[in-house]
Scaffold this active site. Structure first.
Site, PDB file in Angstrom:
ATOM      1  N   GLY A  57       0.740  -1.271   0.015  1.00  0.00           N
ATOM      2  CA  GLY A  57      -0.039   0.294  -0.087  1.00  0.00           C
ATOM      3  C   GLY A  57       0.913   1.351  -0.082  1.00  0.00           C
ATOM      4  O   GLY A  57       1.935   1.157   0.427  1.00  0.00           O
ATOM      5  N   CYS A  84       5.411  -5.978   1.631  1.00  0.00           N
ATOM      6  CA  CYS A  84       5.821  -4.625   1.906  1.00  0.00           C
ATOM      7  C   CYS A  84       4.997  -3.781   2.760  1.00  0.00           C
ATOM      8  O   CYS A  84       5.335  -4.004   3.865  1.00  0.00           O
ATOM      9  CB  CYS A  84       5.604  -4.059   0.552  1.00  0.00           C
ATOM     10  SG  CYS A  84       6.274  -2.159   0.223  1.00  0.00           S
ATOM     11  N   TYR A  85       3.958  -2.888   2.638  1.00  0.00           N
ATOM     12  CA  TYR A  85       3.375  -2.260   3.478  1.00  0.00           C
ATOM     13  C   TYR A  85       2.826  -3.238   4.616  1.00  0.00           C
ATOM     14  O   TYR A  85       2.825  -2.928   5.758  1.00  0.00           O
ATOM     15  CB  TYR A  85       2.015  -1.594   3.059  1.00  0.00           C
ATOM     16  CG  TYR A  85       1.288  -0.591   3.875  1.00  0.00           C
ATOM     17  CD1 TYR A  85       1.617   0.625   4.325  1.00  0.00           C
ATOM     18  CD2 TYR A  85       0.213  -1.206   4.717  1.00  0.00           C
ATOM     19  CE1 TYR A  85       0.954   1.244   5.419  1.00  0.00           C
ATOM     20  CE2 TYR A  85      -0.558  -0.693   5.784  1.00  0.00           C
ATOM     21  CZ  TYR A  85      -0.231   0.638   5.984  1.00  0.00           C
ATOM     22  OH  TYR A  85      -0.859   1.306   6.960  1.00  0.00           O
ATOM     23  N   HIS A 171       7.956  -7.279  -3.523  1.00  0.00           N
ATOM     24  CA  HIS A 171       7.028  -7.615  -3.870  1.00  0.00           C
ATOM     25  C   HIS A 171       7.236  -8.991  -4.771  1.00  0.00           C
ATOM     26  O   HIS A 171       7.398  -8.961  -5.908  1.00  0.00           O
ATOM     27  CB  HIS A 171       6.381  -6.618  -4.950  1.00  0.00           C
ATOM     28  CG  HIS A 171       6.139  -5.530  -4.277  1.00  0.00           C
ATOM     29  ND1 HIS A 171       4.710  -5.425  -3.833  1.00  0.00           N
ATOM     30  CD2 HIS A 171       6.548  -4.471  -3.854  1.00  0.00           C
ATOM     31  CE1 HIS A 171       4.488  -4.138  -3.315  1.00  0.00           C
ATOM     32  NE2 HIS A 171       5.550  -3.373  -3.286  1.00  0.00           N
ATOM     33  N   GLU A 173       4.705 -10.753  -5.841  1.00  0.00           N
ATOM     34  CA  GLU A 173       3.654 -10.970  -6.977  1.00  0.00           C
ATOM     35  C   GLU A 173       3.805 -10.560  -8.400  1.00  0.00           C
ATOM     36  O   GLU A 173       3.357 -10.748  -9.419  1.00  0.00           O
ATOM     37  CB  GLU A 173       2.428 -10.474  -6.410  1.00  0.00           C
ATOM     38  CG  GLU A 173       2.192  -8.797  -6.337  1.00  0.00           C
ATOM     39  CD  GLU A 173       2.999  -8.417  -5.272  1.00  0.00           C
ATOM     40  OE1 GLU A 173       3.886  -8.690  -4.651  1.00  0.00           O
ATOM     41  OE2 GLU A 173       2.455  -6.885  -4.786  1.00  0.00           O
ATOM     42  N   ASP A 229     -17.469 -13.329 -21.886  1.00  0.00           N
ATOM     43  CA  ASP A 229     -18.265 -13.471 -20.662  1.00  0.00           C
ATOM     44  C   ASP A 229     -19.773 -14.127 -20.906  1.00  0.00           C
ATOM     45  O   ASP A 229     -20.008 -15.052 -20.367  1.00  0.00           O
ATOM     46  CB  ASP A 229     -18.059 -12.484 -19.698  1.00  0.00           C
ATOM     47  CG  ASP A 229     -16.734 -11.951 -19.639  1.00  0.00           C
ATOM     48  OD1 ASP A 229     -15.883 -12.607 -19.843  1.00  0.00           O
ATOM     49  OD2 ASP A 229     -16.519 -10.647 -19.399  1.00  0.00           O
ATOM     50  N   LYS A 371     -10.730 -12.902 -15.153  1.00  0.00           N
ATOM     51  CA  LYS A 371     -10.731 -13.219 -16.853  1.00  0.00           C
ATOM     52  C   LYS A 371     -10.253 -14.577 -17.486  1.00  0.00           C
ATOM     53  O   LYS A 371     -10.756 -15.364 -18.263  1.00  0.00           O
ATOM     54  CB  LYS A 371     -10.506 -12.119 -17.743  1.00  0.00           C
ATOM     55  CG  LYS A 371     -10.772 -12.200 -19.163  1.00  0.00           C
ATOM     56  CD  LYS A 371     -12.030 -11.618 -19.597  1.00  0.00           C
ATOM     57  CE  LYS A 371     -12.469 -11.553 -21.020  1.00  0.00           C
ATOM     58  NZ  LYS A 371     -13.538 -10.686 -20.836  1.00  0.00           N
TER      59      LYS A 371
END
Ligand code: XMP
Length: 515
Positions: A57, A84-85, A171, A173, A229, A371
């Protein structure tokens, strides 16, 4: 024994990466859901998390209004991974402290792993990671020890193994941390003891059972658009309830060339869908006549769609539900970059207000999915790749790609030009490599020569972009030969066009569509 699907709760502290974290977890076959950091502890308990990830964040943990989560999160007895945060917050909340770093770290850094830990199992001692922080942990809370450092960040990763609490300053990710996926996997499989029970095949099975139980003998209405979708929803529902599903497909006069017939014939044949095609093109084009304002065009199309849809829907007996292809990113309540709550609810489905108007309840079988998962489900259901990998197409269709007035003639010009773009992009093997590719008809005419004659005809712009989610995008560096071929074909084959230009703007500050 029917075990509950294991769940990781990602508490969002305003990170631009919260969704990415959830996707990375799900890629490891573990279900993840995002909750705002301020979610009450009862709600977090109700989600029955098997593990919690505290996101990054932009705030400073020591700031007055820094986002916080309920302190009881640390007493749930489940593994926690702070990023992180999230790592700094955990330290601060458990009695450590965090200070501005003497040198801020943004970008690549190299960590050195110290000793053994579950998180770095099977990994090298030195590896590159992606950092983005101005603060760092100074004193660790009791029970924690350091498991990795960088030259400027003494506590780049920390652990309290007895409690199963872990934190990293970098990070894992993002793609810039090459071994990040394995670090997350280690947390999931070594610490949380994940079973890997989030699989699309079992999702399909349980979704079908849920739909059957909910719908009973009632009828369901679905607005089919031909996009990924709504198509996946249609096939899934058809599998669950057969002819109790009624699909309405409206020709609004601004579809791609042959799209109406292709969808109607294709879906009837391949899936035996109960399909009601409505050719309302004349009505839409009449209403759009003389309108040049982009927002007005969108509104007219939206309202007319609702009117047409409503009329047809009312003819279907015992209809109790309206199905929609809402996806997870549309329903996540997220935290803004400034720490406050923001509701992220998009109305991209162009049928806003319909359920209320028709007195129908909603069925949204994809509302927990990203998705890429929807595409996996499409494959599970045996849908062809050509459908699963279709480019997004806006609800207002070609209307937002015809600048200026929309007439039947101008729609035809754009349909022909757009069709050539599609053919050539497919033939050259570029379709799957780009996010969207289309032509735009400009409201200008320019001078050209054909034979001995000067012409004064339309200009067409080509818009071909790459993107991960449509939020940002860049123009694609297509080979000149391919661009040349598209241009030559459009100018030769489409009557009324004598000039083709290539749009080389990125988003932001431009947008993907021209209106
Ligand atoms: P922009 O033009 O905002 O587009 O960069 C981002 C993505 O959204 C699509 N788009 C729409 N989709 N209804 C839709 O269903 C709309 O009104 C609409 N407007 C834009 C666009 O094609 C791109 O993928």
């Amino acid at each position: 024994m029917n075990l509950k699907t294991q769940t990781i709760v990602v508490l969002d502290f305003g990170s631009q990466y919260a969704q990415l974290i959830a996707r990375r977890v799900r890629e490891q076959k573990v279900f993840a859901r995002i909750m705002p950091c301020y979610a009450p502890i009862e709600e977090i308990r109700e989600a029955q998390p098997d593990g919690i990830i505290l996101s990054g964040g932009p705030a400073n943990v020591y700031a007055e209004h820094a986002p916080k989560c309920a302190p009881e999160v640390f007493e749930l007895g489940v593994p926690i991974f702070g990023i992180c945060y999230g790592c700094q917050f955990m330290c601060e909340a458990l009695g450590g402290n965090v200070h501005p770093a003497s040198s801020r770290e943004f970008g690549n850094a190299d960590i050195t792993v110290l000793g053994k830990s579950e998180i770095f199992a099977g990994m090298p001692v030195d590896m590159p990671v992606w950092m983005s922080h101005g603060d760092q942990v100074e004193h660790l809370p009791a029970g924690f020890h350091t498991i990795a450092k960088t030259s400027t960040c003494p506590h780049a990763a920390i652990a309290f193994p007895e409690k199963k609490f872990y934190g990293v300053q970098f990070h894992p990710e993002v793609a810039h941390t090459p071994r990040g996926k394995e670090i997350l996997r280690n947390f999931l499989y070594n610490v949380v003891q994940a079973r890997g029970d989030w699989e699309m095949s079992s999702f399909v099975e349980s979704a079908i059972a849920d739909i059957r139980a909910k719908v009973g003998k009632d009828n369901v209405i679905l607005g089919l658009s031909g996009g990924v979708d709504s198509s996946v929803v249609a096939v899934l529902l058809h599998k669950a309830i057969g002819d109790q599903l009624h699909c309405i497909f409206v020709d609004n006069g601004v579809l791609r060339k042959d799209e109406f017939n292709r969808v109607v014939n294709g879906y009837r044949k391949a899936y035996e869908l109960n399909l009601i095609p409505i050719d309302a093109s004349k009505l839409f084009l009449d209403k759009l006549a003389g309108v040049t304002d982009p927002e007005k065009k969108r509104k007219i199309i939206g309202h007319t769609f609702i009117d047409v849809f409503e009329q047809e829907a009312k003819k279907i007996p015992n209809a109790k539900y309206l199905a929609q292809g809402t996806l997870y990113p549309d329903v996540i309540e997220s935290v803004s970059a400034h720490g406050g709550p923001t509701a992220v609810i998009k109305s991209h489905h162009n049928v806003g207000g319909l359920p209320d108007k028709l007195g129908l309840d909603l069925i949204e079988p994809l509302r927990l999915l990203f998705k890429d998962e929807v595409r996996e489900i499409g494959a599970e259901l045996g849908m062809p790749e050509s459908l699963i990998w279709r480019h997004p197409f806006p609800g207002p269709g070609l209307a937002v790609r015809i600048l200026g007035e929309i007439t039947e003639e101008r729609v035809k010009v754009l349909q022909e030009a757009d069709d050539i773009v599609m053919q050539e992009i497919h033939a050259a093997g570029w379709y799957r490599k780009v996010w969207q590719a289309f032509a735009v008809l400009l409201p200008i005419e320019s001078v050209g020569v054909m034979g001995d004659e000067r012409t004064y005809e339309n200009a067409v712009a080509l818009r071909i972009v790459e993107s991960l989610d449509g939020m940002t995008a860049d123009w694609v560096k297509l080979p000149y030969e391919l661009l040349g071929r598209i241009s030559t074909r459009i100018i030769n084959e489409v009557r009324g066009v004598n000039r083709v230009v290539y749009d080389i703007s990125s988003k932001p500050p431009s947008t993907i569509e021209w209106e």
